[in-house]
Scaffold this motif. Structure first.
Motif, mmCIF file in Angstrom:
data_model
loop_
_atom_site.group_PDB
_atom_site.id
_atom_site.type_symbol
_atom_site.label_atom_id
_atom_site.label_comp_id
_atom_site.label_asym_id
_atom_site.label_seq_id
_atom_site.Cartn_x
_atom_site.Cartn_y
_atom_site.Cartn_z
ATOM 1 N N ASP A 160 -0.209 1.570 0.015
ATOM 2 C CA ASP A 160 1.147 1.165 -0.309
ATOM 3 C C ASP A 160 1.658 0.334 0.869
ATOM 4 N N PRO A 161 2.029 -0.917 0.650
ATOM 5 C CA PRO A 161 2.355 -1.789 1.791
ATOM 6 C C PRO A 161 3.519 -1.295 2.641
ATOM 7 N N ASP A 162 4.547 -0.750 2.010
ATOM 8 C CA ASP A 162 5.706 -0.299 2.783
ATOM 9 C C ASP A 162 5.376 0.931 3.622
ATOM 10 N N THR A 163 4.625 1.843 3.047
ATOM 11 C CA THR A 163 4.227 3.045 3.780
ATOM 12 C C THR A 163 3.274 2.695 4.916
ATOM 13 N N PHE A 164 2.340 1.799 4.624
ATOM 14 C CA PHE A 164 1.334 1.427 5.619
ATOM 15 C C PHE A 164 1.966 0.689 6.795
ATOM 16 N N VAL A 165 2.887 -0.225 6.523
ATOM 17 C CA VAL A 165 3.513 -0.960 7.618
ATOM 18 C C VAL A 165 4.383 -0.041 8.463
ATOM 19 N N THR A 179 4.733 -6.135 10.293
ATOM 20 C CA THR A 179 5.460 -6.455 9.076
ATOM 21 C C THR A 179 4.464 -6.713 7.968
ATOM 22 N N HIS A 180 4.972 -7.046 6.775
ATOM 23 C CA HIS A 180 4.072 -7.460 5.701
ATOM 24 C C HIS A 180 4.769 -8.473 4.812
ATOM 25 N N SER A 181 3.958 -9.283 4.132
ATOM 26 C CA SER A 181 4.494 -10.344 3.285
ATOM 27 C C SER A 181 3.786 -10.394 1.937
ATOM 28 N N SER A 182 3.106 -9.307 1.565
ATOM 29 C CA SER A 182 2.415 -9.248 0.282
ATOM 30 C C SER A 182 2.388 -7.802 -0.188
ATOM 31 N N TYR A 183 1.865 -7.614 -1.385
ATOM 32 C CA TYR A 183 1.758 -6.272 -1.939
ATOM 33 C C TYR A 183 0.315 -5.778 -1.924
ATOM 34 N N SER A 184 -0.525 -6.410 -1.112
ATOM 35 C CA SER A 184 -1.956 -6.090 -1.107
ATOM 36 C C SER A 184 -2.350 -5.052 -0.065
ATOM 37 N N GLY A 185 -1.391 -4.549 0.715
ATOM 38 C CA GLY A 185 -1.718 -3.580 1.748
ATOM 39 C C GLY A 185 -2.078 -4.201 3.084
ATOM 40 N N LEU A 186 -1.866 -5.499 3.233
ATOM 41 C CA LEU A 186 -2.125 -6.193 4.494
ATOM 42 C C LEU A 186 -0.923 -6.043 5.418
#
Length: 270
Positions: A160-165, A179-186
């Motif tokens: 989950d990108p928000d949880t992971f970041v 930070t993140h700018s996608s929904y791929s978990g990067l």
């Protein structure tokens, strides 16, 4: 902010261009008209320099860009990096050490040479640009972290990108920005203090433009600092909830030429 902004700054993906990565003729036209009128337009993006040409090919004239989430300021006319603010090798090594301890199956890539080249661990999952001649694997983790990097990229399977970041950000607090700018978990990691807002602030100071006179558009969490900094921060309708929460206004989605329609209204361009 007064009625007419002195500078327009826009994110690219999910904001200025459509989901198929194309720029509508309407958007290209309004940006060209603003430039001719003397209003600076700046692209502010998480993209590396090497990913800008596909956007420039769709514009009347290339626009200056704040790349890699604020770590690189680029002049496309001279093909010159005006400023770079990378993570030093010793900081890269410490960030990687902390993250490997926190997430054992994490894998990394780095944007180097002012984001003109990406290097990655063998098990780092590549996406659509995997065959780019400026992207190559490294043989050892030490090689990956041996040169300054304007961005460290981290993945760990499906996340989950928000949880992971949030996890990554807590692990590198005080040392780097996450930070993140996608929904791929990067997750995208920059040097401490490096954000889109910081990079754009540097560029605006160069032009003598105050934050209060900047109109900025965005859609993802990496845009939050910029939209909070600008005199008027505008979110497209398809934006992440974190962006919608800080935006002064919400406009049409990227698929509906939301930015172009708003600029036409604000500047009287049609």
């Amino acid at each position: 902010m007064g009625d007419t902004p002195r500078l327009v700054a826009s994110d690219i993906d999910g904001t200025l261009i459509r989901d198929d990565r194309t720029l509508s003729p309407r958007t290209a036209d309004v940006l060209a008209r603003l430039t001719v009128r003397g209003t600076p337009v700046v692209l502010v993006t998480g993209r590396p320099v090497r990913w800008l040409q596909m956007v420039y090919d769709q514009l009347t004239e290339p626009l200056p860009a704040v790349c890699a989430n604020g770590a690189v300021v680029y002049d496309p006319v001279r093909d010159e990096v005006l400023r770079a603010d990378p993570l030093a090798p010793q900081h890269l090594a410490e960030v990687a050490r902390r993250l490997r301890a926190e997430v054992p199956d994490i894998s990394f890539a780095v944007e180097v040479l002012d984001s003109r080249e990406m290097r990655h661990e063998a098990h780092y999952p590549l996406r659509w640009d995997a065959d780019h001649d400026r992207i190559r694997p490294v043989e050892t983790p030490e090689e990956l972290l041996s040169v300054p990097a304007v961005k460290l990229l981290a993945r760990a399977g499906e996340q989950d990108p928000d949880t992971f970041v949030e996890l990554i950000g807590a692990a590198v607090a005080g040392l780097a920005e996450a930070t993140h700018s996608s929904y791929s978990g990067l997750v995208e990691i920059s040097a401490a203090g490096v954000t889109k807002a910081a990079g754009l602030d540097w560029y605006c100071d160069r032009l003598g433009v105050a934050a209060a006179d900047v109109l900025a558009f965005g859609d993802m969490p990496n845009d939050v600092p910029m939209l909070s900094w600008a005199g008027r921060g505008v979110a497209v309708a398809n934006a992440h909830p974190a962006v919608l929460a800080v935006a002064d206004e919400v406009i049409g989605a990227n698929s509906e030429d939301g930015v172009a329609a708003y600029l036409e209204k604000i500047f009287g361009v049609d």
